[in-house]
Scaffold this active site. Structure first.
Site, short mmCIF file in Angstrom:
data_model
loop_
_atom_site.label_atom_id
_atom_site.label_comp_id
_atom_site.label_asym_id
_atom_site.label_seq_id
_atom_site.Cartn_x
_atom_site.Cartn_y
_atom_site.Cartn_z
N ASN A 52 0.81 -1.23 0.00
CA ASN A 52 0.00 0.00 0.00
C ASN A 52 0.84 1.28 0.00
O ASN A 52 0.34 2.35 0.32
CB ASN A 52 -0.99 0.00 1.18
CG ASN A 52 -0.27 -0.02 2.52
OD1 ASN A 52 0.96 -0.14 2.55
ND2 ASN A 52 -1.00 0.09 3.60
N ASP A 54 3.27 2.54 1.88
CA ASP A 54 3.64 3.33 3.07
C ASP A 54 5.08 3.04 3.52
O ASP A 54 5.49 3.49 4.59
CB ASP A 54 2.65 3.10 4.22
CG ASP A 54 2.62 1.65 4.68
OD1 ASP A 54 3.36 0.83 4.10
OD2 ASP A 54 1.87 1.34 5.62
N ASP A 58 3.47 -5.59 4.45
CA ASP A 58 2.16 -5.88 5.03
C ASP A 58 1.66 -7.25 4.60
O ASP A 58 2.31 -7.95 3.81
CB ASP A 58 1.16 -4.77 4.65
CG ASP A 58 1.25 -4.42 3.18
OD1 ASP A 58 1.24 -5.36 2.38
OD2 ASP A 58 1.36 -3.21 2.84
N ASP A 229 8.47 -17.41 21.31
CA ASP A 229 9.52 -16.45 21.61
C ASP A 229 10.04 -16.60 23.04
O ASP A 229 9.24 -16.72 23.98
CB ASP A 229 8.91 -15.05 21.44
CG ASP A 229 9.93 -13.94 21.55
OD1 ASP A 229 10.77 -13.84 20.66
OD2 ASP A 229 9.88 -13.19 22.54
N GLU A 291 12.41 -20.77 20.39
CA GLU A 291 13.66 -20.04 20.34
C GLU A 291 14.43 -20.56 21.55
O GLU A 291 14.06 -20.31 22.69
CB GLU A 291 13.38 -18.54 20.51
CG GLU A 291 14.57 -17.70 20.18
CD GLU A 291 14.39 -16.27 20.63
OE1 GLU A 291 13.57 -16.00 21.52
OE2 GLU A 291 15.09 -15.41 20.09
C1 GLC Z 1 13.17 -12.73 20.69
C2 GLC Z 1 12.94 -12.08 19.35
C3 GLC Z 1 13.59 -10.72 19.35
C4 GLC Z 1 12.93 -9.89 20.42
C5 GLC Z 1 13.02 -10.59 21.78
C6 GLC Z 1 12.13 -9.95 22.79
O1 GLC Z 1 14.51 -12.94 20.95
O2 GLC Z 1 13.44 -12.90 18.34
O3 GLC Z 1 13.48 -10.09 18.10
O4 GLC Z 1 13.55 -8.64 20.49
O5 GLC Z 1 12.59 -11.94 21.69
O6 GLC Z 1 10.80 -10.19 22.48
#
Ligand code: GLC
Length: 573
Positions: A52, A54, A58, A229, A291
């Site tokens: 779009n 900006d 997106d 995360d 992660e």
């Molecule tokens: C994880 C994400 C990173 C973020 C952090 C805090 O490590 O990959 O990008 O800054 O968590 O949420």
């Protein structure tokens, strides 16, 4: 008669020649869950495609590029957070877990993306951020409003040790104290990351319920799983022990610290088991990816759970961050993983939105394109499920800001100039050589498109048979079509070679062996492959893929020359 491997080879050559055409790739019928053989691709929505004008990517932009992902051979995309957020940490500070940030589109756009992805048999994995919310999340606004608010205990509030003194010495991963004083209620709240990212209190059952409802919300919308995360940070020591101080100072000027009382507490695993049970109740084998930058292989193994009842795919940061091309080191790591994981499936990646791109991190400044192909081969030919990061398939490089006033990532502003933050690996995807690489037609994009985009972009590379893009595409097709590479066993060979990492993959019934050899040195190497003792009868190598390209399609098992950082993938026949 064509053997299955030769047929696959011809198909792959066809794929290489017909690079511009769309080729439908049906999934193989396999008793294994889909994620064991999938190629997963991380999309950073802000930087993938702006629809779009900006200057910010997106959801409709992602949808418009699904055919590209299909052409490349991608099975699933993980999209980093696109929920409403003040964007302090570019989406990892979530203000509402069950909505879409207007910057990225609407829920209808999301549903459309899901439908279009499904048509192409591409699964969508959502990012789930359980450790902390945004300080603008309604939950936190209520929590901080008074000491008696029903949501007070949803976050970690503690008294300080006296005037201006936080409860203990815990530090934020992003610099300075992990505690921020709240004037209104006279207590401190804990945040492992930014001040604007207060940690949820996972000891509170209401928090668990609310966060599990979030998982159900997206599973009901068709999510194929979650990238979770910072899960190892869910719990903190309730007695608030000080963390041990280590020698030296970090990029933020704070004393180095061991996050002993805030990382990897055993309680994390109870939560992981609850989550696994929840997702297992859904059809379609949803996947959990964590992660997990775990300090040792033993810690990584724990993430799978005692009976493989926690995370299916914990990310392996040891492989990603070896940060040097060393055949003995990679051999050790791959073996360590192979022999420790019982029935767990390893999960490899080299790049993501938090660390410098591999093109420069592993490149030697002379052979970077060749090294990119070598790493692609390592990623896509072992036993592990591979995860790619947008743009690695075209050799995108890290473009770090040169002035602090241009830095967008607060890590870079706090750590400047020692730590310039993560903007460098988040620059817009390079689609073609028009203005801003076809990413956006805005006057200014949120991060600049680097000059290297003129040469390294999808449109240019698609028509170059030697490009990094075509190499990836060819490899992914091979992985899909050659059973030994897709779901075969793995064993290292030539174990004493200091320069060449070589391994053998064999199909599930032990047949159709494929040999992979990676010269991790800047000197040409001549290799004799000794396959005695591996039960492999073949006498010669039939090249499936080589870089630089091989003049001969068949090679003997001895005296094989590998160019500097050369790569060979060959059937043993
Ligand atoms: C994880 C994400 C990173 C973020 C952090 C805090 O490590 O990959 O990008 O800054 O968590 O949420």
């Amino acid at each position: 008669m064509l053997t299955p491997i030769r047929t696959a080879f011809l198909l792959s050559v066809f794929a290489l020649i017909a690079t511009a055409s769309f080729r439908a790739q049906e999934p193989q019928v396999s008793p294994d869950p889909w994620w064991k053989h999938a190629v997963i691709y991380e999309v950073y929505p802000r930087s993938f495609q702006d629809s779009n004008g900006d200057g910010i990517g997106d959801i409709n932009g992602i949808a418009s590029r699904l055919d590209y992902l299909k052409e490349l051979g991608i099975d699933a995309i993980w999209i980093t957070p696109m929920y409403p957020s003040p964007q302090v940490d570019f989406g990892y500070d979530i203000a509402n877990y069950e909505a879409i940030d207007p910057q990225y589109g609407t829920m209808a756009d999301f549903d459309h993306l899901m439908a279009e992805a499904k048509k192409r048999n591409i699964r969508v994995i959502m990012d789930w951020v359980p450790n902390h919310t945004s300080d603008q999340n309604q939950w936190f606004l209520e929590s901080r409003s008074s000491r008696t608010n029903p949501k007070r205990d949803w976050y970690i509030w503690r008294d300080g040790k006296g005037q201006g003194k936080p409860p203990n010495n815990w530090q934020s991963w992003f610099g300075h104290s992990a505690w921020t004083y709240d004037q209104k209620t006279g207590q401190w709240y804990y945040h492992y990351f930014y001040v604007q990212q207060p940690d949820l209190n996972w000891r509170n059952p209401e928090v668990r319920k609310a966060m599990y409802d979030v998982l159900r919300f997206w599973l009901d919308k068709g999510a194929a799983g979650f990238r979770m995360d910072a899960v190892s940070r869910l719990f903190e020591d309730p007695t608030l022990h000080d963390d041990p101080i280590l020698p030296g100072r970090n990029a933020f000027g704070d004393p180095n610290i061991q996050h002993k009382y805030t990382d990897d507490l055993p309680e994390v695993h109870d939560v992981l088991r609850e989550i696994r049970k929840l997702v297992d109740g859904y059809p379609g084998s949803p996947v959990l990816i964590s992660e997990a930058d775990e300090p040792t292989i033993q810690d990584l193994v724990k993430m799978y759970g005692p009976n493989n009842n926690e995370i299916q795919l914990p990310m392996d940061f040891k492989v990603a961050d070896l940060n040097k091309l060393s055949a003995p080191d990679f051999r050790r790591l791959l073996d360590e993983i192979e022999f420790n994981f019982a029935n767990g499936q390893p999960y490899f990646f080299f790049s993501n939105h938090d660390q410098a791109r591999t093109w420069d991190r592993y490149g030697d400044g002379v052979h970077n394109d060749q090294i990119a192909k070598l790493l692609a081969t390592l990623l896509l030919t072992t036993h592990a499920t591979p995860q790619m990061y947008y743009g690695e398939e075209i050799g995108m490089r890290t473009t770090v800001p040169t002035r602090i006033e241009d830095v967008k990532d607060p890590v870079g502003r706090t750590g400047w100039p020692k730590d310039k933050g993560r903007d460098g690996e988040r620059t817009p995807m390079q689609w073609d050589n028009s203005k801003d690489a076809g990413f956006s037609n805005a006057l200014k994009t949120w991060l600049p498109v680097p000059p290297s985009a003129a040469q390294y972009n999808v449109a240019t590379e698609r028509y170059d048979p030697n490009s990094i893009f075509n190499f990836y595409k060819h490899l992914i097709a091979l992985r899909r079509e050659v059973s030994a590479l897709r779901d075969g066993s793995y064993v290292t060979i030539n174990r004493d070679d200091a320069n060449v990492l070589a391994y053998l993959r064999r199909a599930k019934n032990g047949t159709d062996p494929v040999l992979v050899a990676l010269n991790m040195s800047a000197q040409a190497q001549t290799v004799n492959f000794s396959l005695e003792g591996f039960g492999v009868g073949g006498k010669q190598l039939h090249v499936l893929l080589a870089s630089p390209q091989s003049a001969n399609s068949d090679l003997p098992l001895t005296g094989v020359k590998l160019e500097p950082f050369g790569v060979l993938v060959a059937a043993v026949e």
